[in-house]
Design a protein around this motif. Sequence first.
Motif, PDB file in Angstrom:
ATOM      1  N   ALA A 186      10.804  -1.436  -7.697  1.00  9.07           N
ATOM      2  CA  ALA A 186      10.702  -1.590  -9.144  1.00  9.07           C
ATOM      3  C   ALA A 186      10.991  -3.049  -9.496  1.00  9.07           C
ATOM      4  CB  ALA A 186      11.696  -0.658  -9.835  1.00  9.07           C
ATOM      5  N   PRO A 187      10.645  -3.505 -10.704  1.00  8.37           N
ATOM      6  CA  PRO A 187      10.906  -4.909 -11.072  1.00  8.37           C
ATOM      7  C   PRO A 187      12.376  -5.312 -10.959  1.00  8.37           C
ATOM      8  CG  PRO A 187       9.337  -3.942 -12.601  1.00  8.37           C
ATOM      9  CD  PRO A 187       9.832  -2.813 -11.735  1.00  8.37           C
ATOM     10  N   ASP A 188      13.300  -4.336 -11.099  1.00  5.65           N
ATOM     11  CA  ASP A 188      14.724  -4.670 -10.990  1.00  5.65           C
ATOM     12  C   ASP A 188      15.224  -4.659  -9.554  1.00  5.65           C
ATOM     13  OD1 ASP A 188      14.817  -1.998 -10.338  1.00  5.65           O
ATOM     14  OD2 ASP A 188      16.197  -1.410 -11.939  1.00  5.65           O
ATOM     15  N   GLY A 189      14.326  -4.442  -8.586  1.00  6.57           N
ATOM     16  CA  GLY A 189      14.706  -4.467  -7.175  1.00  6.57           C
ATOM     17  C   GLY A 189      15.072  -3.125  -6.591  1.00  6.57           C
ATOM     18  N   THR A 190      14.989  -2.053  -7.379  1.00  6.83           N
ATOM     19  CA  THR A 190      15.289  -0.718  -6.874  1.00  6.83           C
ATOM     20  C   THR A 190      14.155  -0.242  -5.963  1.00  6.83           C
ATOM     21  OG1 THR A 190      16.473  -0.193  -8.917  1.00  6.83           O
ATOM     22  CG2 THR A 190      15.859   1.662  -7.507  1.00  6.83           C
ATOM     23  N   LEU A 191      14.537   0.263  -4.808  1.00  3.79           N
ATOM     24  CA  LEU A 191      13.531   0.733  -3.855  1.00  3.79           C
ATOM     25  C   LEU A 191      12.833   1.976  -4.390  1.00  3.79           C
ATOM     26  CD1 LEU A 191      12.303   0.455  -0.949  1.00  3.79           C
ATOM     27  CD2 LEU A 191      14.057   2.090  -0.207  1.00  3.79           C
ATOM     28  N   ILE A 192      11.484   1.960  -4.360  1.00  2.00           N
ATOM     29  CA  ILE A 192      10.684   3.110  -4.770  1.00  2.00           C
ATOM     30  C   ILE A 192      10.256   3.923  -3.557  1.00  2.00           C
ATOM     31  CG2 ILE A 192       8.536   3.846  -5.880  1.00  2.00           C
ATOM     32  CD1 ILE A 192       8.687   1.297  -7.591  1.00  2.00           C
ATOM     33  N   ASP A 193       9.654   3.262  -2.583  1.00  3.10           N
ATOM     34  CA  ASP A 193       9.214   3.945  -1.364  1.00  3.10           C
ATOM     35  C   ASP A 193       9.073   2.926  -0.254  1.00  3.10           C
ATOM     36  OD1 ASP A 193       8.594   6.261   0.065  1.00  3.10           O
ATOM     37  OD2 ASP A 193       6.446   6.046  -0.260  1.00  3.10           O
ATOM     38  N   SER A 194       8.937   3.425   0.975  1.00  2.76           N
ATOM     39  CA  SER A 194       8.894   2.518   2.113  1.00  2.76           C
ATOM     40  C   SER A 194       8.033   3.079   3.240  1.00  2.76           C
ATOM     41  CB  SER A 194      10.316   2.258   2.642  1.00  2.76           C
ATOM     42  OG  SER A 194      10.957   3.485   2.982  1.00  2.76           O
ATOM     43  N   PHE A 195       7.649   2.194   4.126  1.00  2.00           N
ATOM     44  CA  PHE A 195       6.954   2.498   5.382  1.00  2.00           C
ATOM     45  C   PHE A 195       7.801   1.839   6.460  1.00  2.00           C
ATOM     46  CE2 PHE A 195       3.466   0.641   8.251  1.00  2.00           C
ATOM     47  CZ  PHE A 195       3.483   1.709   9.114  1.00  2.00           C
ATOM     48  N   SER A 196       8.691   2.626   7.080  1.00  2.00           N
ATOM     49  CA  SER A 196       9.734   2.076   7.953  1.00  2.00           C
ATOM     50  C   SER A 196       9.419   2.162   9.430  1.00  2.00           C
ATOM     51  CB  SER A 196      11.064   2.805   7.695  1.00  2.00           C
ATOM     52  OG  SER A 196      11.460   2.694   6.350  1.00  2.00           O
ATOM     53  N   TYR A 197       8.269   2.739   9.804  1.00  3.25           N
ATOM     54  CA  TYR A 197       7.983   2.977  11.218  1.00  3.25           C
ATOM     55  C   TYR A 197       6.623   2.398  11.613  1.00  3.25           C
ATOM     56  CZ  TYR A 197      11.793   6.188  10.377  1.00  3.25           C
ATOM     57  OH  TYR A 197      13.003   6.724  10.004  1.00  3.25           O
ATOM     58  N   PRO A 198       6.471   1.075  11.489  1.00  6.58           N
ATOM     59  CA  PRO A 198       5.171   0.475  11.808  1.00  6.58           C
ATOM     60  C   PRO A 198       4.856   0.578  13.294  1.00  6.58           C
ATOM     61  CG  PRO A 198       6.812  -1.234  11.482  1.00  6.58           C
ATOM     62  CD  PRO A 198       7.470   0.061  11.105  1.00  6.58           C
TER      63      PRO A 198
END
Length: 454
Positions: A186-198
Amino acid sequence: TLLSVGTGAIGNGLASNDPIALYAPDGTLIDSFSYPFNPGNGTSVELSDLAGGDLQQDWIACPCGASPGTDGCEEELLPEDFENLVINEVMANPLDEATGEYIEIFNAGSSDVDVSGLLVSDGDAMDTIEGFQGGDTLIPAGGFGLVLDRDYAGQYAIAPGTTLLSVGTGAIGNGLASNDPIALYAPDGTLIDSFSYPFNPGNGISVEKMDPSGGDLESNWIASPCDENNEDLNTGSSPGGVNCSLVSDDFYGLEDEALIQALYSQVEGHDGLGYTEARQVMFSQIDNHDGQVECVYTGFTMTTSTIPDPGIMNTEHTWAQSWGADTWPARTDLHHLFPTTNSSNSIRGSLEFGDVIYPDWQYGGSKRGMDAQGKQVFEPRDEQKGDTARAVFYFSVRYQMDIPDKMEQDLKNWNHSDPPDQKEKERNNAIDAIQHNRNPFVDHPELVDRIADF
């Protein structure tokens, strides 16, 4: 309490793929971190449940970056508009590196979401999302947004209705690489989602979620099975469309034992060969390329058109004969037979496969030695890891035999890190032409992750 080690660096200098083990002075294992992954630069990996043990699902990227000396970070609450946004597909290894990278965002909510000003990171750089060429930034409910290179050259067939996006800097992040974790903020730096296993799915192939609602779990990310020959819009990707693992899967909706039985019905009853015939076919046809046969463990090659001197090169039973591959047709099943040098075959013996931490033998990239739990295992070189894993999974299903838990987890990791290449696919085709069955895990490596316990 601040501690250190006598050598200066911790271990050999920690890397993001290093497992960690803690031992008592007498060598007894106390605890371990057996499922390393790259959480992004400056981000630690932490346990989400301190009492949960060394389980893959309990290791996460630290939501606050790092929390040394504390219990860990609590996730911040997201604005309601953003909580249903999902990173659904990543193309980090396109055929054209300059114009073909993209990140697909799925809006799983019931309301349209304006993503202008959201932030995307590849672990090296943070970029702000904007409309592609000044276009719209509203992702409709149930729709897709596609963050493209600003120099996108139109090489994909993008599903109609997709919101085309870009970032202000030109390249996405620092230029996506196949080992880059991706995060949406989010614009305030809050994590929305991730792809952690490339992982590297192969040139021109994206990594996609099998289940958009399944979360950022390693088992939920697969190499895209899209194929224009199956009437998909693209081969190797599905930008702006439903992921192909959801629509082109003959085993849709099946998991665990139900999936195992469906797969078994496809692979059982093949045309088994005699042992001499199987070896002759392997050395003269299946694994013979322009008169050369290569050891899958060491890379040693020799010229032959027949079964070679067994003192130089012989036949590796990936599922060891002592494990149950000593009778027909298992002993001659080409899907788990590979050419190896006599020495590497003997070194492997009937050891289980796993990640070697303390090698006592290594050659050509393969290793034998102790794993993080102090058990002697054998680790094939990187380019054979996935082939070995898929051969073992095939054998387990075909002959209804169990795989030890720790070995199964390592093999699942290898299935991700070394996806099927063209050579392995052609080998599968060649074996099918001879014994009339296929290894389904070469055709659909994503099926592995839908079986919790082989």
